[in-house]
Scaffold this active site. Structure first.
Site, PDB file in Angstrom:
ATOM      1  CE  LYS A 147      -3.474  -2.714  -0.108  1.00 14.78           C
ATOM      2  NZ  LYS A 147      -4.325  -3.237   0.929  1.00 14.78           N
TER       3      LYS A 147
HETATM    4  C1  LIG Z   1      -5.272  -4.183   1.362  1.00 16.14           C
HETATM    5  C2  LIG Z   1      -6.734  -4.054   1.346  1.00 16.14           C
HETATM    6  C3  LIG Z   1      -7.515  -4.161   2.501  1.00 16.14           C
HETATM    7  C4  LIG Z   1      -6.954  -4.480   3.861  1.00 16.14           C
HETATM    8  O1  LIG Z   1      -6.014  -5.446   3.861  1.00 16.14           O
HETATM    9  P1  LIG Z   1      -5.060  -5.800   5.096  1.00 16.14           P
HETATM   10  O2  LIG Z   1      -4.125  -6.747   4.450  1.00 16.14           O
HETATM   11  O3  LIG Z   1      -5.932  -6.415   6.115  1.00 16.14           O
HETATM   12  O4  LIG Z   1      -4.388  -4.551   5.582  1.00 16.14           O
HETATM   13  C5  LIG Z   1      -8.870  -3.935   2.393  1.00 16.14           C
HETATM   14  N1  LIG Z   1      -9.449  -3.625   1.243  1.00 16.14           N
HETATM   15  C6  LIG Z   1      -8.734  -3.507   0.095  1.00 16.14           C
HETATM   16  C7  LIG Z   1      -9.443  -3.098  -1.149  1.00 16.14           C
HETATM   17  C8  LIG Z   1      -7.364  -3.734   0.111  1.00 16.14           C
HETATM   18  O5  LIG Z   1      -6.671  -3.632  -1.024  1.00 16.14           O
END
Ligand SMILES: *Cc1c(COP(=O)(O)O)cnc(C)c1O
Length: 389
Positions: A191
């Protein structure tokens, strides 16, 4: 059988990855040497920094983006029998967080231009059981928040943003984080900024913030730090919560990373421009459309591949690019097509035709701030080769 394609690079260019500098490492080391490894001062410092960045009143940090979405579902009171509207073009956890609370995800199709939830398709899905809409800012492109806000207010339901792709993005000059009742972010390494694992919900609503603070700490009304500063040993568990706390070590890293976010998004946007330019000359590859009134944060650079007599379908192209060590990926298998949802919620192919059709030809290209110009050129030239142009 051996792969027939030549290998041009010793390592794969991934679709996304983190960028850790010496100052990030120092921030973590300093925290390791401090008195507080968890529930210390770095947690509220990081929360305040993100709240300041997006312009929200409150921020509640947790240990994943999934925990952030779960906390938001708890905060609005989703429970058994409740329905929550959600797009299928997302990571599974956007729907799972509804199921964690006993609710039912109601999958609502996307706009084929940008794969964001289509406001025109929402109202027909609203029933007396509908509690909320979760809007996903897919790829980093903010949803149509004016339309979503209108629908939410008119029907008396909550609007939650899954902005795990969109930290730092803007809609009509307003920051994502400021547009929904609650907005969830993830700090997974792919991210925009990372804490290893981590997440946060931002909101302007004091009640929601308070409920989420309790939820991340077993449903207990006071955490250890507060008890110590207030000189009281007593605590009460008033509801069922979880241990979703994030550590000070992670928050120190997050705060250090946040200082670089704006520059990193600029770099992501530069890379996107390079791809956009290159692909105007390849009709078989079509980037998703971007609306003029948004500042796209480009967590992902997504294209649709249109098979022509000269090139093969998406899966063959994907294999060829992997052989060239280009780490292309697919985001996402529409969530309602996963066996869990088909078996437990009777979802079926045909439920969200636009998402299903898009999925057949989607591809995500490498995009991350540490990509070099050389990396970008390599991706573009490999794609040109694979498409025979
Ligand atoms: C990364 C992501 C999340 C949350 O993911 P975690 O791995 O739990 O931090 C939620 N929604 C979307 C669309 C994502 O890309």
């Amino acid at each position: 059988m051996k792969q027939a394609y030549k290998v041009i690079r010793p390592t794969t260019i991934p679709y996304g990855r983190q960028w850790i500098d010496e100052d990030d490492i120092q921030a973590v080391v300093d925290t390791l040497r401090s008195d507080w490894l968890t529930t210390g001062p770095k947690v509220p410092e990081f929360e305040q920094a993100v709240a300041d960045y997006v312009g929200s009143e409150y921020a509640v940090a947790v240990n994943s983006g999934t925990a952030a979405l779960h906390a938001a579902m708890y905060a609005v009171g989703v429970g058994p029998g409740d329905e929550v509207i959600v797009p299928p073009m997302t990571f599974v956890t956007t729907a799972n967080c509804i199921v964690f609370q006993g609710g039912t995800p109601v999958f609502t199709d996307v706009n084929p231009d940008n794969l964001l939830i289509d406001p025109a398709k929402i109202e027909e899905k609203i029933t007396s059981k509908t509690k909320a809409i979760i809007a996903v800012d897919y790829a980093g492109h903010p949803c149509d928040y004016d339309a979503l806000r209108h629908i939410a207010d008119k029907n008396g339901i909550h609007l939650i943003a899954d902005a795990c792709h969109a930290l730092g993005a803007k809609y009509k000059n307003k920051m994502v984080g400021f547009l929904a009742d609650m907005t969830a972010f993830s700090f997974h390494p792919v991210k925009h900024i990372t804490t290893g694992e981590g997440g946060m919900v931002v909101t302007d609503d004091a009640k929601f913030a308070e409920r989420m603070q309790r939820f991340r700490n077993h449903g207990i009304t006071r955490d250890h730090h507060q008890r110590r500063s207030q000189g009281t040993w007593s605590y009460e568990m008033v509801d069922l919560g979880y241990n979703y706390r994030i550590t000070d070590i992670q928050c120190a890293l997050g705060k250090s990373q946040l200082d670089k976010l704006a520059g990193w998004i600029k770099r992501r946007r530069q890379i996107a421009r390079r791809y956009d330019e290159a692909f105007t000359k390849i009709p078989a590859i079509e980037p998703l459309r971007v609306k003029p009134d948004v500042y796209h944060a480009y967590h992902l650079y997504v294209c649709q591949i249109h098979p022509t007599p000269l090139n093969a379908d998406r899966d063959v192209i994907l294999k060829k690019l992997h052989a060239e060590r280009i780490g292309v990926n697919i985001h996402y298998i529409p969530v309602h097509l996963h066996p869990f949802y088909q078996n437990n919620f009777s979802t079926k192919p045909g439920l969200c035709p636009a998402a299903e059709k898009a999925y057949e030809c989607l591809i995500s290209l490498p995009i991350f701030p540490k990509m070099t110009d050389q990396d970008i050129n390599t991706v573009i030239s490999s794609i040109k080769e694979v498409f025979n142009t």
